[in-house]
Design a protein around this motif. Structure first.
Motif, PDB file in Angstrom:
ATOM      1  N   GLU A 172       0.820  -1.214   0.000  1.00  0.00           N
ATOM      2  CA  GLU A 172       0.000   0.000   0.000  1.00  0.00           C
ATOM      3  C   GLU A 172       0.856   1.267   0.000  1.00  0.00           C
ATOM      4  N   TYR A 173       2.018   1.204   0.641  1.00  0.00           N
ATOM      5  CA  TYR A 173       2.913   2.360   0.650  1.00  0.00           C
ATOM      6  C   TYR A 173       3.356   2.695  -0.778  1.00  0.00           C
ATOM      7  N   ASP A 174       3.753   1.679  -1.518  1.00  0.00           N
ATOM      8  CA  ASP A 174       4.188   1.888  -2.905  1.00  0.00           C
ATOM      9  C   ASP A 174       3.044   2.419  -3.770  1.00  0.00           C
ATOM     10  N   LYS A 175       1.820   1.906  -3.528  1.00  0.00           N
ATOM     11  CA  LYS A 175       0.662   2.367  -4.289  1.00  0.00           C
ATOM     12  C   LYS A 175       0.386   3.845  -4.031  1.00  0.00           C
ATOM     13  N   LEU A 176       0.571   4.267  -2.773  1.00  0.00           N
ATOM     14  CA  LEU A 176       0.386   5.681  -2.431  1.00  0.00           C
ATOM     15  C   LEU A 176       1.352   6.548  -3.234  1.00  0.00           C
ATOM     16  N   GLU A 177       2.610   6.174  -3.252  1.00  0.00           N
ATOM     17  CA  GLU A 177       3.600   6.942  -4.001  1.00  0.00           C
ATOM     18  C   GLU A 177       3.262   6.994  -5.486  1.00  0.00           C
ATOM     19  N   GLN A 178       2.774   5.858  -6.019  1.00  0.00           N
ATOM     20  CA  GLN A 178       2.434   5.802  -7.442  1.00  0.00           C
ATOM     21  C   GLN A 178       1.200   6.641  -7.756  1.00  0.00           C
ATOM     22  N   VAL A 197       5.632  10.459   1.213  1.00  0.00           N
ATOM     23  CA  VAL A 197       4.612   9.930   2.127  1.00  0.00           C
ATOM     24  C   VAL A 197       4.882  10.448   3.534  1.00  0.00           C
ATOM     25  N   PHE A 198       3.840  10.977   4.173  1.00  0.00           N
ATOM     26  CA  PHE A 198       3.995  11.546   5.512  1.00  0.00           C
ATOM     27  C   PHE A 198       2.772  11.202   6.348  1.00  0.00           C
ATOM     28  N   ALA A 199       2.751  11.663   7.574  1.00  0.00           N
ATOM     29  CA  ALA A 199       1.616  11.445   8.474  1.00  0.00           C
ATOM     30  C   ALA A 199       0.936  12.770   8.773  1.00  0.00           C
ATOM     31  N   TYR A 200      -0.393  12.744   8.864  1.00  0.00           N
ATOM     32  CA  TYR A 200      -1.190  13.926   9.197  1.00  0.00           C
ATOM     33  C   TYR A 200      -2.238  13.479  10.205  1.00  0.00           C
ATOM     34  N   TYR A 213      -5.994   9.753  12.003  1.00  0.00           N
ATOM     35  CA  TYR A 213      -4.591   9.682  11.591  1.00  0.00           C
ATOM     36  C   TYR A 213      -4.546   9.213  10.152  1.00  0.00           C
ATOM     37  N   LEU A 214      -3.808   9.938   9.315  1.00  0.00           N
ATOM     38  CA  LEU A 214      -3.746   9.629   7.895  1.00  0.00           C
ATOM     39  C   LEU A 214      -2.299   9.474   7.455  1.00  0.00           C
ATOM     40  N   ILE A 215      -1.997   8.374   6.791  1.00  0.00           N
ATOM     41  CA  ILE A 215      -0.720   8.208   6.113  1.00  0.00           C
ATOM     42  C   ILE A 215      -0.981   8.543   4.654  1.00  0.00           C
ATOM     43  N   GLY A 216      -0.357   9.603   4.163  1.00  0.00           N
ATOM     44  CA  GLY A 216      -0.740  10.045   2.834  1.00  0.00           C
ATOM     45  C   GLY A 216       0.290  10.899   2.140  1.00  0.00           C
TER      46      GLY A 216
END
Length: 305
Positions: A172-178, A197-200, A213-216
């Motif tokens: 999922e981390y890689d998909k976010l970057e893509q 990718v960061f946290a908010y 909490y959002l990883i985005g």
């Protein structure tokens, strides 16, 4: 009234109501801040969640009450907010390591957590480096969940570090970057050293005991956001603190200590208050390969009364 006085008045309120239902709104009113702000300050400065402090203090007093055999266990349980002797016994044993009945016996070792009292310390020997940035409104998108202040875990008991580990392992981390698409650092005027990718977190009110909490990622004009939560970030001034500027050049990821200093030192001496509406943890790598983290806090002019 300064920050130290407000915090001690709030602790007085808690101590005066350990035998009653404690209203978090009441605590915040005494501290002259929001519930969210007080819980955040409390946990960062005292390094224990507010709810855990209240639990420890009640079970400390309950242990004292048990020394008198005239006090029934069920009466003590109700006195300190437990609905049954069973729930009280579980909580008591978890903290003290023995059952309430065993606690009555001579020679049994119990734990006591004293009342917290905040006092002024001489600080400032180590500088605090920060910068102020003003930014227009923008949007972020990503994977969102809700966490409790008590254990920093979601309803399934998954902690934030476990959340990060899961998305790194399942792709999922890689998909976010893509899904990001585009030059977000140029479009958002962010440093080239920052990861995409960061946290908010805490960008909207969920309850007095939870926060979102959002990883985005930063939402560019071309980002593919289908299936992700989109959050509006309002135009604001931000105070930015970095683990690279921790006073000794180590650049270590000691975020707990950095957050403690922000709330116990910087907030007290600056002309700003930390506003509700979300905070960022942004991760980066210097040109020489040094990993670091930046903490971004929304701020407003003027301290609370």
């Amino acid at each position: 009234m300064d920050w130290l006085q407000r915090m001690n008045h709030a602790i007085d309120y808690i101590e005066d109501n350990l035998e009653n239902a404690i209203d978090y709104e009441g605590i915040a009113k005494v501290a002259v801040c929001s519930v969210y702000e007080f819980q955040r300050m409390f946990s960062f400065v005292l390094e224990v969640p507010l709810s855990e402090y209240i639990r420890r203090r009640r079970l400390t007093l309950a242990a004292f009450d048990l020394k008198s055999r005239n006090n029934k266990v069920i009466d003590i349980a109700i006195k300190y907010g437990y609905e049954s002797s069973e729930s009280f016994s579980r909580a008591f044993q978890q903290l003290h390591g023995v059952t309430p009945s065993m606690a009555r016996n001579a020679g049994i070792q119990l734990k006591a957590y004293p009342r917290i009292s905040l006092q002024m310390k001489l600080k400032g020997a180590v500088e605090m480096n920060y910068r102020i940035e003003k930014r227009d409104a923008f949007q972020v998108f990503g994977l969102e969940d809700e966490y409790s202040y008590d254990k920093i875990a979601n309803e399934q008991g998954v902690t934030i570090p476990e959340f990060w580990q899961t998305i790194c392992n399942n792709g999922e981390y890689d998909k976010l970057e893509q899904a990001l698409h585009g030059d977000w650092q140029q479009e958002g005027k962010f440093s080239r050293e920052l990861d995409s990718v960061f946290a908010y977190d805490a960008y909207t009110f969920t309850s007095n005991t939870t926060f979102p909490y959002l990883i985005g990622c930063y939402k560019t004009a071309n980002s593919q956001t289908e299936g992700y939560t989109i959050v509006d970030v309002p135009a604001s001034a931000w105070a930015v603190f970095s683990t690279l500027n921790d006073g000794n050049g180590s650049g270590s990821y000691d975020l707990c200590t950095l957050k403690n200093r922000i709330f116990s030192e910087w907030v007290q001496t600056s002309h700003f208050t930390i506003a509700a509406g979300g905070n960022f943890e942004m991760y980066g790598t210097t040109q020489d390969g040094h990993k670091y983290c930046e903490l971004w806090y929304r701020i407003e002019e003027g301290q609370s009364a």
